[in-house]
Design a protein around this motif. Structure first.
Motif, PDB file in Angstrom:
ATOM      1  N   ALA A 281       3.069  14.286  10.132  1.00  0.00           N
ATOM      2  CA  ALA A 281       3.665  13.849   8.866  1.00  0.00           C
ATOM      3  C   ALA A 281       3.761  12.332   8.800  1.00  0.00           C
ATOM      4  CB  ALA A 281       5.051  14.482   8.682  1.00  0.00           C
ATOM      5  N   ALA A 282       4.133  11.686   9.896  1.00  0.00           N
ATOM      6  CA  ALA A 282       4.251  10.224   9.916  1.00  0.00           C
ATOM      7  C   ALA A 282       2.896   9.561   9.705  1.00  0.00           C
ATOM      8  CB  ALA A 282       4.883   9.762  11.224  1.00  0.00           C
ATOM      9  N   ILE A 283       1.862  10.078  10.357  1.00  0.00           N
ATOM     10  CA  ILE A 283       0.515   9.524  10.184  1.00  0.00           C
ATOM     11  C   ILE A 283       0.057   9.705   8.737  1.00  0.00           C
ATOM     12  CG2 ILE A 283      -1.918   9.932  10.760  1.00  0.00           C
ATOM     13  CD1 ILE A 283      -1.007  10.304  13.685  1.00  0.00           C
ATOM     14  N   ARG A 284       0.273  10.879   8.206  1.00  0.00           N
ATOM     15  CA  ARG A 284      -0.126  11.156   6.815  1.00  0.00           C
ATOM     16  C   ARG A 284       0.626  10.251   5.839  1.00  0.00           C
ATOM     17  NH1 ARG A 284       2.196  16.113   5.939  1.00  0.00           N
ATOM     18  NH2 ARG A 284       3.960  14.938   5.128  1.00  0.00           N
ATOM     19  N   ASP A 285       1.942  10.207   5.967  1.00  0.00           N
ATOM     20  CA  ASP A 285       2.752   9.476   5.000  1.00  0.00           C
ATOM     21  C   ASP A 285       2.573   7.964   5.102  1.00  0.00           C
ATOM     22  OD1 ASP A 285       3.609  11.944   4.162  1.00  0.00           O
ATOM     23  OD2 ASP A 285       5.601  11.787   5.102  1.00  0.00           O
ATOM     24  N   LEU A 286       2.555   7.424   6.315  1.00  0.00           N
ATOM     25  CA  LEU A 286       2.378   5.985   6.462  1.00  0.00           C
ATOM     26  C   LEU A 286       0.951   5.580   6.074  1.00  0.00           C
ATOM     27  CD1 LEU A 286       3.816   3.386   7.117  1.00  0.00           C
ATOM     28  CD2 LEU A 286       3.245   3.727   9.518  1.00  0.00           C
ATOM     29  N   GLY A 287       0.002   6.441   6.388  1.00  0.00           N
ATOM     30  CA  GLY A 287      -1.371   6.175   5.966  1.00  0.00           C
ATOM     31  C   GLY A 287      -1.490   6.107   4.455  1.00  0.00           C
ATOM     32  N   THR A 288      -0.852   7.025   3.757  1.00  0.00           N
ATOM     33  CA  THR A 288      -0.882   7.035   2.301  1.00  0.00           C
ATOM     34  C   THR A 288      -0.099   5.860   1.722  1.00  0.00           C
ATOM     35  OG1 THR A 288      -1.099   9.442   2.259  1.00  0.00           O
ATOM     36  CG2 THR A 288      -0.282   8.391   0.242  1.00  0.00           C
TER      37      THR A 288
ATOM     38  N   ALA B 120       0.933   2.944   3.142  1.00  0.00           N
ATOM     39  CA  ALA B 120       0.544   1.581   3.542  1.00  0.00           C
ATOM     40  C   ALA B 120      -0.961   1.379   3.643  1.00  0.00           C
ATOM     41  CB  ALA B 120       1.206   1.233   4.873  1.00  0.00           C
ATOM     42  N   GLY B 121      -1.734   2.450   3.485  1.00  0.00           N
ATOM     43  CA  GLY B 121      -3.183   2.313   3.559  1.00  0.00           C
ATOM     44  C   GLY B 121      -3.690   1.994   4.950  1.00  0.00           C
ATOM     45  N   VAL B 122      -2.985   2.476   5.979  1.00  0.00           N
ATOM     46  CA  VAL B 122      -3.418   2.229   7.351  1.00  0.00           C
ATOM     47  C   VAL B 122      -4.036   3.492   7.932  1.00  0.00           C
ATOM     48  CG1 VAL B 122      -1.746   0.388   7.780  1.00  0.00           C
ATOM     49  CG2 VAL B 122      -1.113   2.748   8.287  1.00  0.00           C
ATOM     50  N   GLU B 123      -4.873   3.306   8.944  1.00  0.00           N
ATOM     51  CA  GLU B 123      -5.476   4.423   9.667  1.00  0.00           C
ATOM     52  C   GLU B 123      -4.972   4.410  11.095  1.00  0.00           C
ATOM     53  OE1 GLU B 123      -9.712   4.872   9.534  1.00  0.00           O
ATOM     54  OE2 GLU B 123      -9.796   4.023   7.502  1.00  0.00           O
ATOM     55  N   PHE B 124      -4.771   5.582  11.647  1.00  0.00           N
ATOM     56  CA  PHE B 124      -4.296   5.720  13.019  1.00  0.00           C
ATOM     57  C   PHE B 124      -5.391   6.289  13.903  1.00  0.00           C
ATOM     58  CE2 PHE B 124      -0.290   5.370  10.891  1.00  0.00           C
ATOM     59  CZ  PHE B 124       0.544   4.764  11.811  1.00  0.00           C
TER      60      PHE B 124
ATOM     61  N   THR C  20      -2.042   2.255  15.063  1.00  0.00           N
ATOM     62  CA  THR C  20      -2.958   1.980  13.970  1.00  0.00           C
ATOM     63  C   THR C  20      -4.255   1.430  14.528  1.00  0.00           C
ATOM     64  OG1 THR C  20      -1.854  -0.160  13.659  1.00  0.00           O
ATOM     65  CG2 THR C  20      -1.275   1.614  12.116  1.00  0.00           C
ATOM     66  N   ARG C  21      -5.327   1.631  13.777  1.00  0.00           N
ATOM     67  CA  ARG C  21      -6.631   1.095  14.147  1.00  0.00           C
ATOM     68  C   ARG C  21      -6.740  -0.334  13.643  1.00  0.00           C
ATOM     69  NH1 ARG C  21     -10.410   6.241  12.589  1.00  0.00           N
ATOM     70  NH2 ARG C  21      -9.701   7.516  14.314  1.00  0.00           N
ATOM     71  N   GLY C  22      -7.594  -1.093  14.296  1.00  0.00           N
ATOM     72  CA  GLY C  22      -7.848  -2.450  13.841  1.00  0.00           C
ATOM     73  C   GLY C  22      -7.137  -3.474  14.693  1.00  0.00           C
ATOM     74  N   GLU C  23      -6.886  -4.599  14.080  1.00  0.00           N
ATOM     75  CA  GLU C  23      -6.322  -5.744  14.782  1.00  0.00           C
ATOM     76  C   GLU C  23      -4.789  -5.726  14.755  1.00  0.00           C
ATOM     77  OE1 GLU C  23      -8.261  -7.922  16.480  1.00  0.00           O
ATOM     78  OE2 GLU C  23      -9.895  -6.582  15.910  1.00  0.00           O
ATOM     79  N   PRO C  24      -4.167  -6.501  15.646  1.00  0.00           N
ATOM     80  CA  PRO C  24      -2.712  -6.608  15.638  1.00  0.00           C
ATOM     81  C   PRO C  24      -2.223  -7.380  14.408  1.00  0.00           C
ATOM     82  CG  PRO C  24      -3.654  -8.090  17.289  1.00  0.00           C
ATOM     83  CD  PRO C  24      -4.784  -7.284  16.700  1.00  0.00           C
ATOM     84  N   PRO C  25      -0.967  -7.189  14.060  1.00  0.00           N
ATOM     85  CA  PRO C  25       0.001  -6.342  14.745  1.00  0.00           C
ATOM     86  C   PRO C  25      -0.245  -4.861  14.436  1.00  0.00           C
ATOM     87  CG  PRO C  25       1.054  -7.394  12.858  1.00  0.00           C
ATOM     88  CD  PRO C  25      -0.344  -7.927  12.945  1.00  0.00           C
ATOM     89  N   TYR C  26      -0.008  -4.049  15.433  1.00  0.00           N
ATOM     90  CA  TYR C  26      -0.202  -2.610  15.341  1.00  0.00           C
ATOM     91  C   TYR C  26       1.102  -1.934  14.935  1.00  0.00           C
ATOM     92  CZ  TYR C  26      -4.233  -3.721  18.291  1.00  0.00           C
ATOM     93  OH  TYR C  26      -5.384  -4.260  18.794  1.00  0.00           O
ATOM     94  N   VAL C  27       0.956  -0.737  14.371  1.00  0.00           N
ATOM     95  CA  VAL C  27       2.101   0.148  14.186  1.00  0.00           C
ATOM     96  C   VAL C  27       1.926   1.245  15.225  1.00  0.00           C
ATOM     97  CG1 VAL C  27       3.310   1.763  12.674  1.00  0.00           C
ATOM     98  CG2 VAL C  27       2.326  -0.339  11.727  1.00  0.00           C
ATOM     99  N   GLU C  28       2.967   1.457  16.013  1.00  0.00           N
ATOM    100  CA  GLU C  28       2.977   2.504  17.037  1.00  0.00           C
ATOM    101  C   GLU C  28       3.890   3.614  16.557  1.00  0.00           C
ATOM    102  OE1 GLU C  28       4.088   2.855  21.791  1.00  0.00           O
ATOM    103  OE2 GLU C  28       5.144   1.385  20.560  1.00  0.00           O
ATOM    104  N   LEU C  29       3.462   4.846  16.762  1.00  0.00           N
ATOM    105  CA  LEU C  29       4.303   6.010  16.510  1.00  0.00           C
ATOM    106  C   LEU C  29       4.479   6.749  17.820  1.00  0.00           C
ATOM    107  CD1 LEU C  29       2.610   7.403  13.262  1.00  0.00           C
ATOM    108  CD2 LEU C  29       4.658   5.954  13.416  1.00  0.00           C
TER     109      LEU C  29
END
Length: 158
Positions: free
Chosen positions: A16-23, A25-29, A47-56
């Motif tokens: 749920a966190a990956i789905r909701d934060l992805g929607t 904030a437009g981020v991919e995990f 999150t994928r990509g460069e820092p800063p990252y979001v960790e769950l």
């Protein structure tokens, strides 16, 4: 803000966190991974990509990431050249250590910062190559926090 590389939320439902934060904030995990420290199992994703990252982190009951009261912001993560020196400095400044991964073979420590209602995580810079290999292959090295002066003991009688 040298050394800062991630913000962490602890969540009871990783999907749920990956789905909701992805929607929202437009981020991919990256795909979540299962891990264990001491007696505590947990799932982790960045999150994928460069820092800063979001960790769950989705923890099992107990341990250093309690979610019994629901999801929450848990910590800001910083690379450091020495977890021990950084922890000594933070403790001397009144930010007590809440948990250390060092006894479990993981060179990191959490220090409570009550004014923000969360923790600061110090992570040993020696762990960075493995972090990049796991979460951002080919990613550029990230700088550590600047060196801090050694903590001087208080004079006797003060």
């Amino acid at each position: 803000m040298a050394g800062f590389y991630h913000v962490c939320f602890v969540v009871p439902d990783m999907a749920a966190a990956i789905r909701d934060l992805g929607t929202a904030a437009g981020v991919e995990f990256s795909a979540p991974r299962v891990d264990r420290i001491g007696e505590w199992d947990f799932r982790i994703a960045f999150t994928r990509g460069e820092p800063p990252y979001v960790e769950l982190i989705e923890p099992a009951p107990g341990g250093p990431w309690d979610v019994s009261e629901g999801p929450r912001f848990d910590h800001l993560g910083f690379w450091t050249r020495s977890v021990e020196d950084g922890s000594r400095r933070l403790a001397a400044e009144g930010f007590l250590e809440e948990f250390s991964g060092c006894p479990y073979g993981r060179s990191f420590a959490y220090h409570r910062v009550d004014s923000i209602g969360a923790r600061i995580e110090l992570v040993d810079l020696a762990r960075q190559p493995a972090f990049l290999a796991a979460w951002n292959p080919g990613g550029a090295p990230m700088p550590p926090m600047p060196p801090t002066p050694p903590v001087e003991p208080a004079p006797p009688g003060t």
